[in-house]
Write a protein that holds these residues in place. Structure first.
Motif, mmCIF file in Angstrom:
data_model
loop_
_atom_site.group_PDB
_atom_site.id
_atom_site.type_symbol
_atom_site.label_atom_id
_atom_site.label_comp_id
_atom_site.label_asym_id
_atom_site.label_seq_id
_atom_site.Cartn_x
_atom_site.Cartn_y
_atom_site.Cartn_z
ATOM 1 N N GLN A 305 0.842 -1.196 0.000
ATOM 2 C CA GLN A 305 0.000 0.000 0.000
ATOM 3 C C GLN A 305 0.878 1.248 0.000
ATOM 4 O O GLN A 305 1.965 1.249 0.574
ATOM 5 N N PHE A 306 0.389 2.309 -0.656
ATOM 6 C CA PHE A 306 1.115 3.574 -0.694
ATOM 7 C C PHE A 306 0.236 4.675 -0.125
ATOM 8 O O PHE A 306 -0.934 4.798 -0.486
ATOM 9 N N VAL A 307 0.798 5.462 0.782
ATOM 10 C CA VAL A 307 0.079 6.586 1.375
ATOM 11 C C VAL A 307 0.978 7.815 1.323
ATOM 12 O O VAL A 307 2.195 7.708 1.135
ATOM 13 N N THR A 308 0.382 8.970 1.483
ATOM 14 C CA THR A 308 1.121 10.226 1.540
ATOM 15 C C THR A 308 1.003 10.808 2.936
ATOM 16 O O THR A 308 -0.063 10.702 3.563
ATOM 17 N N VAL A 309 2.058 11.393 3.447
ATOM 18 C CA VAL A 309 1.996 12.041 4.753
ATOM 19 C C VAL A 309 0.813 13.019 4.761
ATOM 20 O O VAL A 309 0.679 13.836 3.840
ATOM 21 N N PRO A 310 -0.073 12.930 5.744
ATOM 22 C CA PRO A 310 -1.206 13.865 5.805
ATOM 23 C C PRO A 310 -0.717 15.311 5.743
ATOM 24 O O PRO A 310 0.225 15.682 6.448
ATOM 25 N N TRP A 311 -1.360 16.104 4.912
ATOM 26 C CA TRP A 311 -0.849 17.456 4.698
ATOM 27 C C TRP A 311 -1.991 18.447 4.547
ATOM 28 O O TRP A 311 -3.149 18.091 4.342
ATOM 29 N N GLY A 312 -1.614 19.691 4.644
ATOM 30 C CA GLY A 312 -2.549 20.785 4.441
ATOM 31 C C GLY A 312 -1.787 21.991 3.911
ATOM 32 O O GLY A 312 -0.595 21.898 3.593
ATOM 33 N N ALA A 313 -2.460 23.118 3.811
ATOM 34 C CA ALA A 313 -1.825 24.319 3.266
ATOM 35 C C ALA A 313 -0.781 24.869 4.226
ATOM 36 O O ALA A 313 -0.947 24.835 5.447
ATOM 37 N N TYR A 314 0.300 25.393 3.670
ATOM 38 C CA TYR A 314 1.317 26.101 4.450
ATOM 39 C C TYR A 314 0.982 27.581 4.363
ATOM 40 O O TYR A 314 1.108 28.213 3.310
ATOM 41 N N ALA A 315 0.531 28.139 5.477
ATOM 42 C CA ALA A 315 -0.062 29.473 5.476
ATOM 43 C C ALA A 315 0.803 30.566 4.845
ATOM 44 O O ALA A 315 0.297 31.384 4.063
ATOM 45 N N PRO A 316 2.114 30.620 5.111
ATOM 46 C CA PRO A 316 2.905 31.726 4.546
ATOM 47 C C PRO A 316 3.077 31.664 3.035
ATOM 48 O O PRO A 316 3.393 32.684 2.411
ATOM 49 N N ASP A 317 2.912 30.479 2.431
ATOM 50 C CA ASP A 317 3.177 30.335 1.003
ATOM 51 C C ASP A 317 2.270 29.263 0.422
ATOM 52 O O ASP A 317 2.423 28.071 0.730
ATOM 53 N N PRO A 318 1.304 29.616 -0.426
ATOM 54 C CA PRO A 318 0.362 28.631 -0.989
ATOM 55 C C PRO A 318 1.027 27.606 -1.894
ATOM 56 O O PRO A 318 0.416 26.584 -2.218
ATOM 57 N N ASN A 319 2.265 27.847 -2.319
ATOM 58 C CA ASN A 319 2.979 26.882 -3.148
ATOM 59 C C ASN A 319 3.734 25.848 -2.324
ATOM 60 O O ASN A 319 4.457 25.026 -2.876
ATOM 61 N N ARG A 320 3.592 25.901 -0.998
ATOM 62 C CA ARG A 320 4.231 24.940 -0.106
ATOM 63 C C ARG A 320 3.158 24.271 0.747
ATOM 64 O O ARG A 320 2.026 24.740 0.819
ATOM 65 N N ILE A 321 3.522 23.173 1.384
ATOM 66 C CA ILE A 321 2.546 22.474 2.213
ATOM 67 C C ILE A 321 3.127 22.216 3.598
ATOM 68 O O ILE A 321 4.344 22.242 3.808
ATOM 69 N N ALA A 322 2.243 21.974 4.544
ATOM 70 C CA ALA A 322 2.625 21.648 5.917
ATOM 71 C C ALA A 322 1.977 20.318 6.280
ATOM 72 O O ALA A 322 0.877 20.006 5.818
ATOM 73 N N TRP A 323 2.634 19.531 7.113
ATOM 74 C CA TRP A 323 2.057 18.263 7.540
ATOM 75 C C TRP A 323 0.928 18.520 8.526
ATOM 76 O O TRP A 323 1.047 19.341 9.434
ATOM 77 N N ARG A 324 -0.154 17.828 8.319
ATOM 78 C CA ARG A 324 -1.329 18.000 9.177
ATOM 79 C C ARG A 324 -1.154 17.183 10.458
ATOM 80 O O ARG A 324 -0.917 15.971 10.415
#
Length: 468
Positions: A305-324
């Motif tokens: 099985q393949f999963v992705t680290v849970p993530w959400g928006a990175y507030a300072p930069d919409p082109n980056r992400i933050a782990w949820r």
């Protein structure tokens, strides 16, 4: 996250992200390493294993990892797969770029006794706290907030291993680094891999030209498929990860179902191609590979099985992400303790304020004025209505289509505007969600929780490649 230009040598400084040329964010590379890990260690049955081991380049990363590492809690094996875009030697024909970068990082977790294997993808655009690392020349790069793939630029595979251990608390046993030269060889050794395209693709950049539907791809076509970014999805790293996880799953499915593991000739040809394309840590010896063989013996594609680290928006930069959080840490704890990863059976509420959701309402029905009425209702609820119009085609049911960076907004809007599952659409402006009203439209709803398929948050290697 969406740049596609040639880029210079990169020293890993925050805000100095290299501009991408060929965008080798390819889990297809990693399929080479995965296949080596899954089936290469079956060489325990063959006297040729030492020759094949000799194909593999090895690096000593002991000093980079240091002595303060996470403890090993059980007999599970954790192997870090790193995709490299090095352009020297046989890779030179794919363009010129100084140095070596990685846009693909996957941690493969093998439970003891072949119970299961889980591949965790770490999106390259994740903003995390990196540890300090040393470059090949001995210069120390200080740690700090940066994109996770800067770790490879800072100190190679050893730094990336150190980064994953620091962030997750998971002991990483070995790494496998793969480049893209051997990718075609491995896919060809398998006789090609099945993919499924949701639409026809004619991408002049990657030179991928395929019709909609199922295809068996190999050679240059397979390479073009894992390179394309303009023809499929919204061009984001996370969208590409999901698509390429399916490709990686198809590789595993093919390797475990077409006699490769039981046919000595096929096995040797496959492994000869694969092992010539990987670099590992010096401790990933033949004896260690035998341990992996014991872990995966009898493992079917359905157990991978393949999963992705849970993530959400990175507030300072919409082109980056933050782990949820706490979801990401819960996932890491499950891997550390070799527990079953719990896949939610209920859709989780997406908390995006209405004012942050830009929506364009398009009427796909024969009802005059419907889009304007729905737009007014959304405005009254605090949504940012970016436009009212008429759909170019009439859908059979209400649809949600979103531009790059608006996946979470689309999911949130779907909680109040009943529609089919949101889909990425390159024709939709970045950050905007199109609500296309269909004949089933029955008004806005309150926030609701909808049952979703168990496999919707993960990719299993046995999945049909045409599965949405």
């Amino acid at each position: 996250m969406f740049s596609d230009y040639e880029y210079p040598e990169y020293d890993g400084a925050l805000g100095d992200e290299p501009k991408r040329g060929v965008l080798w964010r390819v889990l297809g590379w990693v399929s080479v390493g995965l296949a080596v890990v899954l089936v290469g260690t079956s060489l325990v049955a063959y006297g040729t294993y030492r020759k094949l081991q000799g194909n593999i380049t090895q690096e000593d990363v002991t000093a980079e990892l240091g002595t303060h590492r996470p403890p090993k809690l059980n007999q599970a094996l954790n192997i870090l797969l790193i995709g490299s875009d090095q352009r020297n030697g046989a890779n030179a024909k794919y363009g010129k770029a100084a140095g070596e970068r990685s846009d693909t990082i996957i941690l493969l977790h093998f439970s003891p006794g072949g119970q299961k294997a889980v591949g965790i993808s770490f999106p390259r655009d994740s903003m995390v706290q990196l540890p300090s690392c040393k470059t090949a020349s001995g210069r120390t790069i200080p740690g700090g907030l940066n994109m996770i793939n800067a770790s490879f630029n800072n100190g190679g595979a050893g730094c990336t291993m150190h980064t994953i251990e620091t962030l997750t608390g998971i002991r990483v046993d070995h790494f496998v680094k793969v480049d893209f030269t051997g990718f075609k060889r491995v896919v060809d050794a398998l006789g090609g891999v099945e993919i499924c395209l949701p639409q026809a693709v004619n991408d002049t950049d990657s030179k991928l030209h395929l019709s909609r539907g199922r295809h068996i791809v190999k050679g240059d076509t397979a390479l073009a498929y894992v390179r394309t970014r303009h023809g499929l999805g919204d061009g984001s790293d996370t969208d590409r990860i999901k698509r390429q996880q399916k490709f990686l799953g198809a590789v595993v499915k093919k390797a475990t179902s077409n006699g490769t593991l039981t046919n000595p000739g096929k096995l040797y040809s496959f492994l000869d191609a694969a092992t010539k394309s990987v670099t590992t840590d010096k401790d990933f010896t033949v004896d260690e590979m035998k341990k992996v063989a014991g872990s995966v013996q009898g493992m079917s594609a359905g157990k991978v099985q393949f999963v992705t680290v849970p993530w959400g928006a990175y507030a300072p930069d919409p082109n980056r992400i933050a782990w949820r959080q706490p979801d990401a840490n819960n996932l890491f704890a499950a891997i550390r303790n070799d527990n079953k990863i719990q896949t939610p059976t209920k859709a989780q509420k997406v908390n995006v304020p209405p004012a942050q959701i830009k929506v364009r309402v398009l009427n796909g029905t024969d009802t005059t004025g419907l889009a304007q009425r729905v737009g007014d209702q959304l405005t009254a609820r605090g949504y940012s209505v970016a436009g009212i119009g008429t759909a170019t085609t009439k859908p059979s049911r209400t649809e949600l289509r979103y531009g790059s960076g608006a996946d979470q907004q689309a999911a949130a809007l779907g909680q109040v505007a009943p529609a089919s599952s949101p889909v990425a659409d390159q024709s939709v402006a970045a950050g905007v969600v199109d609500l296309v009203l269909g004949p089933d439209w029955n008004g806005l709803k309150g926030t609701r929780s909808t049952t979703i398929p168990k496999s919707s948050d993960a990719v299993t290697a046995s999945d049909d490649p045409c599965k949405a």
